[in-house]
Design a protein around this motif. Structure first.
Motif, PDB file in Angstrom:
ATOM      1  N   ALA A 135       0.830  -1.206   0.000  1.00 52.59           N
ATOM      2  CA  ALA A 135       0.000   0.000   0.000  1.00 52.59           C
ATOM      3  C   ALA A 135       0.863   1.255   0.000  1.00 52.59           C
ATOM      4  O   ALA A 135       0.567   2.226  -0.715  1.00 52.59           O
ATOM      5  N   CYS A 136       1.942   1.263   0.784  1.00 55.49           N
ATOM      6  CA  CYS A 136       2.806   2.441   0.859  1.00 55.49           C
ATOM      7  C   CYS A 136       3.521   2.692  -0.465  1.00 55.49           C
ATOM      8  O   CYS A 136       3.562   3.828  -0.959  1.00 55.49           O
ATOM      9  N   LEU A 137       4.080   1.652  -1.046  1.00 59.82           N
ATOM     10  CA  LEU A 137       4.753   1.813  -2.333  1.00 59.82           C
ATOM     11  C   LEU A 137       3.764   2.186  -3.434  1.00 59.82           C
ATOM     12  O   LEU A 137       4.087   2.977  -4.323  1.00 59.82           O
ATOM     13  N   GLY A 138       2.558   1.617  -3.373  1.00 60.13           N
ATOM     14  CA  GLY A 138       1.537   1.972  -4.352  1.00 60.13           C
ATOM     15  C   GLY A 138       1.165   3.434  -4.276  1.00 60.13           C
ATOM     16  O   GLY A 138       0.941   4.090  -5.308  1.00 60.13           O
ATOM     17  N   LEU A 139       1.105   3.973  -3.055  1.00 60.60           N
ATOM     18  CA  LEU A 139       0.793   5.395  -2.886  1.00 60.60           C
ATOM     19  C   LEU A 139       1.911   6.271  -3.433  1.00 60.60           C
ATOM     20  O   LEU A 139       1.661   7.259  -4.140  1.00 60.60           O
ATOM     21  N   ILE A 140       3.155   5.922  -3.122  1.00 57.18           N
ATOM     22  CA  ILE A 140       4.294   6.694  -3.627  1.00 57.18           C
ATOM     23  C   ILE A 140       4.338   6.646  -5.155  1.00 57.18           C
ATOM     24  O   ILE A 140       4.575   7.660  -5.822  1.00 57.18           O
ATOM     25  N   TYR A 141       4.075   5.483  -5.723  1.00 56.61           N
ATOM     26  CA  TYR A 141       4.052   5.337  -7.184  1.00 56.61           C
ATOM     27  C   TYR A 141       2.947   6.192  -7.797  1.00 56.61           C
ATOM     28  O   TYR A 141       3.171   6.879  -8.803  1.00 56.61           O
ATOM     29  N   THR A 142       1.766   6.198  -7.189  1.00 56.20           N
ATOM     30  CA  THR A 142       0.649   6.987  -7.714  1.00 56.20           C
ATOM     31  C   THR A 142       0.964   8.476  -7.677  1.00 56.20           C
ATOM     32  O   THR A 142       0.684   9.207  -8.637  1.00 56.20           O
ATOM     33  N   VAL A 143       1.538   8.939  -6.573  1.00 57.00           N
ATOM     34  CA  VAL A 143       1.901  10.354  -6.462  1.00 57.00           C
ATOM     35  C   VAL A 143       2.932  10.725  -7.525  1.00 57.00           C
ATOM     36  O   VAL A 143       2.885  11.809  -8.119  1.00 57.00           O
ATOM     37  N   TYR A 144       3.850   9.794  -7.796  1.00 56.86           N
ATOM     38  CA  TYR A 144       4.915  10.066  -8.779  1.00 56.86           C
ATOM     39  C   TYR A 144       4.380  10.121 -10.206  1.00 56.86           C
ATOM     40  O   TYR A 144       4.631  11.086 -10.946  1.00 56.86           O
ATOM     41  N   VAL A 145       3.632   9.105 -10.625  1.00 56.47           N
ATOM     42  CA  VAL A 145       3.201   9.040 -12.031  1.00 56.47           C
ATOM     43  C   VAL A 145       2.087  10.031 -12.332  1.00 56.47           C
ATOM     44  O   VAL A 145       1.958  10.502 -13.464  1.00 56.47           O
ATOM     45  N   ASP A 146       1.264  10.370 -11.331  1.00 56.85           N
ATOM     46  CA  ASP A 146       0.177  11.314 -11.556  1.00 56.85           C
ATOM     47  C   ASP A 146       0.577  12.755 -11.268  1.00 56.85           C
ATOM     48  O   ASP A 146      -0.259  13.663 -11.403  1.00 56.85           O
ATOM     49  N   SER A 147       1.831  12.957 -10.866  1.00 59.56           N
ATOM     50  CA  SER A 147       2.345  14.306 -10.569  1.00 59.56           C
ATOM     51  C   SER A 147       1.422  15.053  -9.617  1.00 59.56           C
ATOM     52  O   SER A 147       1.047  16.220  -9.846  1.00 59.56           O
ATOM     53  N   MET A 148       1.029  14.368  -8.550  1.00 62.26           N
ATOM     54  CA  MET A 148       0.148  14.981  -7.557  1.00 62.26           C
ATOM     55  C   MET A 148       0.893  16.048  -6.765  1.00 62.26           C
ATOM     56  O   MET A 148       2.124  16.029  -6.662  1.00 62.26           O
ATOM     57  N   SER A 149       0.127  16.981  -6.229  1.00 62.04           N
ATOM     58  CA  SER A 149       0.720  18.106  -5.492  1.00 62.04           C
ATOM     59  C   SER A 149       1.075  17.689  -4.073  1.00 62.04           C
ATOM     60  O   SER A 149       0.660  18.311  -3.091  1.00 62.04           O
ATOM     61  N   VAL A 150       1.820  16.622  -3.961  1.00 61.15           N
ATOM     62  CA  VAL A 150       2.294  16.125  -2.667  1.00 61.15           C
ATOM     63  C   VAL A 150       3.785  15.887  -2.795  1.00 61.15           C
ATOM     64  O   VAL A 150       4.257  15.330  -3.791  1.00 61.15           O
ATOM     65  N   SER A 151       4.537  16.312  -1.801  1.00 61.01           N
ATOM     66  CA  SER A 151       5.984  16.159  -1.847  1.00 61.01           C
ATOM     67  C   SER A 151       6.370  14.699  -1.641  1.00 61.01           C
ATOM     68  O   SER A 151       6.033  14.098  -0.616  1.00 61.01           O
ATOM     69  N   LEU A 152       7.079  14.122  -2.617  1.00 56.91           N
ATOM     70  CA  LEU A 152       7.549  12.749  -2.470  1.00 56.91           C
ATOM     71  C   LEU A 152       8.530  12.620  -1.311  1.00 56.91           C
ATOM     72  O   LEU A 152       8.550  11.608  -0.598  1.00 56.91           O
ATOM     73  N   GLU A 153       9.358  13.654  -1.108  1.00 54.64           N
ATOM     74  CA  GLU A 153      10.317  13.628  -0.009  1.00 54.64           C
ATOM     75  C   GLU A 153       9.599  13.535   1.335  1.00 54.64           C
ATOM     76  O   GLU A 153      10.052  12.827   2.246  1.00 54.64           O
ATOM     77  N   SER A 154       8.458  14.230   1.455  1.00 56.44           N
ATOM     78  CA  SER A 154       7.700  14.188   2.709  1.00 56.44           C
ATOM     79  C   SER A 154       7.099  12.803   2.930  1.00 56.44           C
ATOM     80  O   SER A 154       7.101  12.286   4.061  1.00 56.44           O
ATOM     81  N   LEU A 155       6.574  12.186   1.870  1.00 57.93           N
ATOM     82  CA  LEU A 155       6.013  10.844   1.995  1.00 57.93           C
ATOM     83  C   LEU A 155       7.062   9.858   2.482  1.00 57.93           C
ATOM     84  O   LEU A 155       6.826   9.059   3.398  1.00 57.93           O
ATOM     85  N   ILE A 156       8.241   9.916   1.864  1.00 61.07           N
ATOM     86  CA  ILE A 156       9.303   8.965   2.211  1.00 61.07           C
ATOM     87  C   ILE A 156       9.827   9.236   3.613  1.00 61.07           C
ATOM     88  O   ILE A 156      10.105   8.301   4.384  1.00 61.07           O
ATOM     89  N   ALA A 157       9.956  10.523   3.971  1.00 61.31           N
ATOM     90  CA  ALA A 157      10.431  10.858   5.318  1.00 61.31           C
ATOM     91  C   ALA A 157       9.445  10.374   6.375  1.00 61.31           C
ATOM     92  O   ALA A 157       9.849   9.834   7.414  1.00 61.31           O
ATOM     93  N   ASN A 158       8.153  10.558   6.143  1.00 57.04           N
ATOM     94  CA  ASN A 158       7.143  10.080   7.099  1.00 57.04           C
ATOM     95  C   ASN A 158       7.170   8.569   7.223  1.00 57.04           C
ATOM     96  O   ASN A 158       6.982   8.023   8.317  1.00 57.04           O
TER      97      ASN A 158
END
Length: 408
Positions: A135-158
């Protein structure tokens, strides 16, 4: 408290170091954190395990895949590497040859838009929570490919900053910061295997008798090899077989997914539990001292040179009957002239627990009265408990002794 994830790694195709005709290499593009943890070294060779079949370019964008690789360090501690792999269009292919593309053999330069390269997102953890990491990797992948307005660095740090109890049965609710909610249910005891539905799946794939044969094989220190077209099925099967040994612990090489570059490990003289992709099944069938299980075909192959001991009676019959009652509940009334309404199978997770309970009861029966075989020696500085083999043989039949063995 333990870290939920020790490392987050991005591994991509390495265009600078081609391994040879038809094969490429992977390289670590990014990792977080940059420095190694004092208590958890960074896993070496993770590039091999991200693409166990080898790094290949593709003519088409393949569907994302997920599987879990298990690495064991020098201290015998296991690290669970969850890999989510997807394909990206390449834009810098100067000098790339067609023989590096999967399924191509003709040499020559190619155009940038013709190929897709694999890229893997990897979470390394000492905790075995495959569905949470999926689920976590799927969320990071979705944020990356869809260019969502969420910081990838923040997701990984959390994710890497999240701490969870190692055991105790408590629940942990956390979020990566993208409007998500993740719930972890910790096991009651850290030594108790968490199998999900993998044990029930193994019995569905191979059947009762074949699984019992594999169970006896690992207890009598034989080599067991799984092969399947699915990497995740390999991980599940190895996890299931090892969990059936509880409360015993498997101390030999345990490699649920073996990369193509390490196939020579199968010639090791020590017992093992290993999984390989079915593309290598013609190579593994040449092994003369390895019990091979085909997860996709539902068969196992026992070489003629291996004499496989079975469970002693009446435990063998009792175990087979108990498993049949769980996995085939309608069998007892199949011949009745007026059978009752069809019995539905338990939920997959409950079915998994019911099957494991049968094996736990089996070990309780096998080890019943073992304390009478222990001898306390007090001539040393501290008392030493010694296993008395003579008493053991007197209490059990020769067949029992041959099956369990004094090394356990």
């Amino acid at each position: 408290m333990a870290r939920l994830a020790d490392y987050f790694i991005v591994v991509g195709y390495d265009h600078e170091k081609p391994a040879g005709p038809g094969e490429g290499l992977g390289k670590i593009i990014q990792r977080f954190p940059q420095q190694d943890w004092d208590d958890t070294p960074f896993p070496q060779g993770i590039e091999l395990f991200c693409q166990p079949g080898g790094w290949h370019l593709s003519r088409e964008r393949k569907q994302p895949t997920f599987f879990v690789v298990v690495l064991t360090d020098i201290d015998s501690d296991r690290h669970y590497c969850s890999c989510l792999t997807f394909y990206e269009a390449e834009i810098n292919l100067q000098g790339t040859k067609k023989e590096e593309i999967e399924g191509e053999e003709v040499s020559g330069l190619i155009q940038p838009a013709e190929v897709f390269a694999p890229k893997s997102l990897v979470l390394v953890s000492r905790l075995d929570y495959p569905e949470i990491f999926r689920a976590c990797l799927g969320l990071i992948y979705t944020v990356y490919v869809d260019s969502m307005s969420v910081s990838l660095e923040s997701l990984i740090a959390n994710l890497c900053a999240c701490l969870v109890p190692a055991a105790g049965g408590s629940q942990k609710l956390f979020s990566l910061g993208a409007g998500d909610r993740q719930l972890i249910q910790t096991p009651l005891h850290d030594s108790l295997p968490v199998t999900g539905t993998s044990v029930a799946l193994l019995f569905q794939q191979l059947g009762i008798q074949n699984v019992l044969n594999l169970f006896c094989a690992v207890l009598t220190e034989n080599k067991v090899l799984f092969h399947s077209a699915s990497f995740q099925r390999l991980s599940d099967a190895c996890r299931a077989l090892e969990s059936l040994m509880f409360p015993l612990k498997y101390s030999y090489p345990y490699i649920p997914i073996l990369p193509a570059q390490l196939l020579e490990v199968l010639s090791s003289p020590t017992p093992f539990i290993i999984g390989v992709h079915s593309i290598f099944k013609t190579d593994v069938h040449e092994l003369l001292d390895v019990i091979i299980a085909d997860l996709d075909g539902g068969t196992i192959k026992i070489p003629e040179c291996i004499h496989l001991s079975s469970l002693p009676e009446p435990l063998l019959h009792q175990t087979q009957s108990a498993l049949s009652l769980i996995l085939h509940p309608d069998l007892e009334v199949a011949d009745h002239a007026f059978p009752p309404p069809r019995t539905a199978l338990s939920h997959s997770k409950m079915l998994d627990k019911e099957v494991r309970a049968v094996f736990l009861r089996l070990f309780a029966q096998l080890f019943q009265g073992y304390r009478s075989c222990l001898q306390l020696i007090r001539i040393h500085a501290e008392p030493v408990i010694h296993f008395h083999k003579v008493r053991h043989r007197a209490r059990l039949s020769v067949k029992w002794t041959h099956f369990i063995g004094p090394h356990y």
